[in-house]
Design an enzyme around this catalytic site. Structure first.
Site, PDB file in Angstrom:
ATOM      1  N   LYS A   1     -49.780   0.384 -56.387  1.00  0.00           N
ATOM      2  CA  LYS A   1     -49.311  -0.119 -55.100  1.00  0.00           C
ATOM      3  C   LYS A   1     -50.567  -0.618 -54.185  1.00  0.00           C
ATOM      4  O   LYS A   1     -50.274  -1.753 -53.554  1.00  0.00           O
ATOM      5  CB  LYS A   1     -48.891   1.066 -54.245  1.00  0.00           C
TER       6      LYS A   1
ATOM      7  N   HIS B   1     -51.042  -4.185 -55.463  1.00  0.00           N
ATOM      8  CA  HIS B   1     -49.903  -4.871 -54.996  1.00  0.00           C
ATOM      9  C   HIS B   1     -50.528  -5.392 -53.525  1.00  0.00           C
ATOM     10  O   HIS B   1     -50.240  -6.492 -53.129  1.00  0.00           O
ATOM     11  CB  HIS B   1     -48.637  -3.996 -54.893  1.00  0.00           C
ATOM     12  N   ASN B   2     -50.997  -4.378 -52.843  1.00  0.00           N
ATOM     13  CA  ASN B   2     -51.387  -4.772 -51.278  1.00  0.00           C
ATOM     14  C   ASN B   2     -52.589  -5.596 -51.408  1.00  0.00           C
ATOM     15  O   ASN B   2     -52.651  -6.729 -50.283  1.00  0.00           O
ATOM     16  CB  ASN B   2     -51.599  -3.785 -50.475  1.00  0.00           C
TER      17      ASN B   2
ATOM     18  N   GLU C   1     -50.892  -9.093 -52.011  1.00  0.00           N
ATOM     19  CA  GLU C   1     -50.293  -9.184 -50.706  1.00  0.00           C
ATOM     20  C   GLU C   1     -51.172  -9.923 -49.826  1.00  0.00           C
ATOM     21  O   GLU C   1     -51.058 -10.963 -49.215  1.00  0.00           O
ATOM     22  CB  GLU C   1     -49.498  -7.889 -50.050  1.00  0.00           C
TER      23      GLU C   1
HETATM   24  C1  6PG Z   1     -45.670  -2.935 -48.342  1.00  0.00           C
HETATM   25  C2  6PG Z   1     -46.797  -3.226 -47.222  1.00  0.00           C
HETATM   26  C3  6PG Z   1     -47.141  -1.923 -46.373  1.00  0.00           C
HETATM   27  C4  6PG Z   1     -48.063  -2.182 -45.229  1.00  0.00           C
HETATM   28  C5  6PG Z   1     -49.287  -2.023 -45.362  1.00  0.00           C
HETATM   29  C6  6PG Z   1     -50.015  -3.313 -45.276  1.00  0.00           C
HETATM   30  O1  6PG Z   1     -45.996  -3.024 -49.445  1.00  0.00           O
HETATM   31  O2  6PG Z   1     -44.468  -2.730 -47.686  1.00  0.00           O
HETATM   32  O3  6PG Z   1     -47.812  -3.477 -47.984  1.00  0.00           O
HETATM   33  O4  6PG Z   1     -47.474  -0.793 -47.264  1.00  0.00           O
HETATM   34  O5  6PG Z   1     -47.381  -3.228 -44.295  1.00  0.00           O
HETATM   35  O6  6PG Z   1     -49.794  -1.298 -44.551  1.00  0.00           O
HETATM   36  O7  6PG Z   1     -50.530  -3.287 -44.133  1.00  0.00           O
HETATM   37  P1  6PG Z   1     -52.000  -3.680 -43.542  1.00  0.00           P
HETATM   38  O8  6PG Z   1     -51.693  -5.227 -43.523  1.00  0.00           O
HETATM   39  O9  6PG Z   1     -51.806  -3.390 -42.260  1.00  0.00           O
HETATM   40  O10 6PG Z   1     -53.112  -3.124 -44.171  1.00  0.00           O
END
Ligand code: 6PG
Length: 492
Positions: free
Chosen positions: A182, A185-186, A189
């Site tokens: 996860k 994943h972030n 992201e």
């Molecule tokens: C998700 C998101 C979620 C959240 C994170 C990222 O996969 O649903 O990644 O976990 O939005 O907290 O947030 P930041 O941009 O605040 O680090």
């Protein structure tokens, strides 16, 4: 007790997961530190399924059928430890404690080991998809002991997003593997959001395209191989007009990006496991730089632009420029994925996890924030989804490419994108528009394929000042040049 699962921590993510379980036919016991939230949830959504409101963790545990499944959804860090400490004495051998928050994987490894000693299963679960996903079908990345998946997996698969009949949920690996996946994943992201930001910035500053016009560009891009949730919401954000000022909302929003830590952890872990996740790290640094308003203000006064003439020459062919930017975005995004997947293999070797990249990519095809058409292609490049495929930690299953970019479809796609990608980075550099991820991703690509890297010179320097030795291209062994003596070479 008879309830199927207990949920403690009923802020929006916990409440939505609880409702999702209930809507899927499970009896859900509810607990929150302050009772008011529990009551509000039952009052507003009680009709959606079977809920059991409880006052204390004792009551929550008593209401559950064995093996008890307790899902914790509280703020990452100490609050998770606090809940675990209260829960453990109430549980029996074989019960399952689930942490569905964005916990750090090292915490999850520690907690899993501690609970295993007490005969309890601790499962760190990555959940992605925001509030909406939690309610209607998130992507779910469970780690923890494999045995726990028998009692827990089917429930998680039921509430997860569904891609062509396959749940966006599968056991990914032991102890902290779920939270690690996860986290990556972030990280991806962050990079994905940053490359979209760089594209927007270029279209704005170089091509002079206003947000409203760009919304149309992003909507059109969403019909190409860039099709994804993040591109889709970008078009939404860009077309939003501020009610108060009548200006595009994006122009009213303060340009300082926040972060809660998962992207930073990804970059740190990439450094720890020696995986070059530069594009992901640059996206974290870009947020940090944006969040230094005083320094930026001073820099605007003090630092020259050094770009020729006044402003940026408009591209002679705007349509061609837009397409160049699209290609650069696609190629950079691919590199971010290649880096993210690569660090998964490096971490698997480090922590003894068996991670199957094809299956992991399959989990991200729907429900999560990085969901994109591309993920189905990536999954196929890694041999598709196979939840029985468990490669040796740190290795890839047979037939899986050593790097995402080596998959024939991507080798080809990048080859086609390259002229555009180089033009865009060159244009950005000349215009003084910062494109940290576009350019870093390109540097990674060029670094990978370079015939010779200046690392040879660095080895020479290291040997000069620290006798760190070097290897030769023509013979085996370690060598040292006696730099401060007669500069002859000795074998060490
Ligand atoms: C998700 C998101 C979620 C959240 C994170 C990222 O996969 O649903 O990644 O976990 O939005 O907290 O947030 P930041 O941009 O605040 O680090």
């Amino acid at each position: 007790g008879t309830a199927d699962i207990g949920v403690t921590g009923l802020a929006v993510m916990g409440a939505n997961l609880a409702r999702n379980f209930a809507r899927n036919g499970y009896t859900v016991a509810l607990h929150n530190r302050s009772r008011a939230r529990t009551d509000a949830l039952v009052a507003e959504h009680g009709h959606e399924g079977e809920f059991v409101a409880t006052e204390t963790l004792e009551e929550l545990v008593q209401s559950l059928a064995a093996p008890r499944r307790v899902l914790i959804m509280v703020k990452a860090g100490q609050p998770v430890d606090d809940v675990i400490e209260q829960l453990v004495p109430l549980l029996e051998t074989g019960d399952i404690v689930i942490d569905a928050g964005n916990s750090h994987y090292e915490d999850t490894r520690r907690r899993e080991a501690a609970l295993a000693e007490k005969g309890l299963h601790f499962v760190g679960v990555g959940v992605s998809g925001g509030e909406e996903g939690a309610l209607n079908g998130p992507a779910i990345m469970p780690g923890g002991p494999k045995e726990s998946y028998t009692a827990l997996g089917p429930m998680l698969e039921k509430i997860a997003a569904d891609f062509d009949g396959e749940p966006c949920c599968a056991w990914v690996g032991t102890d902290g593997a779920g939270h690690y996946v996860k986290m990556v994943h972030n990280g991806i992201e962050y990079a994905d959001m940053q490359v979209i930001g760089e594209a927007y910035d270029l279209l704005r500053q170089v091509a002079g395209m206003e947000p409203e016009e760009q919304a149309q560009v992003f909507t059109a891009w969403n019909q190409t191989d860039l099709a994804s949730y993040l591109i889709e919401i970008t078009a939404e954000v860009l077309s939003q007009v501020d009610a108060e000022t009548g200006r595009p909302l994006v122009d009213v929003i303060v340009d300082e990006a926040g972060q809660k830590g998962t992207g930073r952890w990804t970059a740190i872990s990439g450094l720890d496991v020696g995986s070059p996740v530069a594009a992901i790290a640059e996206s974290v640094f870009a947020r940090s730089l944006s969040s230094q308003p005083q320094v930026r203000a001073r820099a605007r006064e003090l630092l020259a632009a050094g770009t020729e003439g006044s402003g940026t020459p408009a591209p002679s062919d705007r349509e061609a420029f837009v397409e160049d930017v699209r290609q650069a975005l696609f190629a950079s995004k691919l590199v971010a994925y290649a880096q993210g997947l690569d660090m998964l293999s490096a971490a698997a070797a480090e922590y003894g996890w068996s991670l199957d990249l094809g299956t992991i990519a399959s989990l991200w095809r729907d429900g999560c924030i990085i969901r994109a058409d591309l993920l189905d292609v990536i999954m196929r490049a890694f041999g598709g989804r196979d939840t029985d495929r468990h490669p040796e930690p740190g290795t890839r299953a047979e037939g899986q490419p050593a790097n995402l970019l080596f998959a024939p479809e991507f080798t080809q796609a990048i080859a086609e994108a390259l002229p555009s990608w180089r033009r865009v980075v060159a244009t950005a550099v000349a215009a003084g528009v910062p494109v940290p991820v576009f350019s870093s991703a390109l540097a990674y690509y060029d670094g990978l394929r370079a015939e010779r890297l200046p690392a040879a010179l660095i080895q020479g320097q290291r040997d000069f000042f620290g006798a760190h030795t070097y290897r030769r291209t023509d013979r085996d062994g370690s060598f040292h040049t006696q730099w401060s003596g007669d500069r002859t070479e000795v074998q060490s």
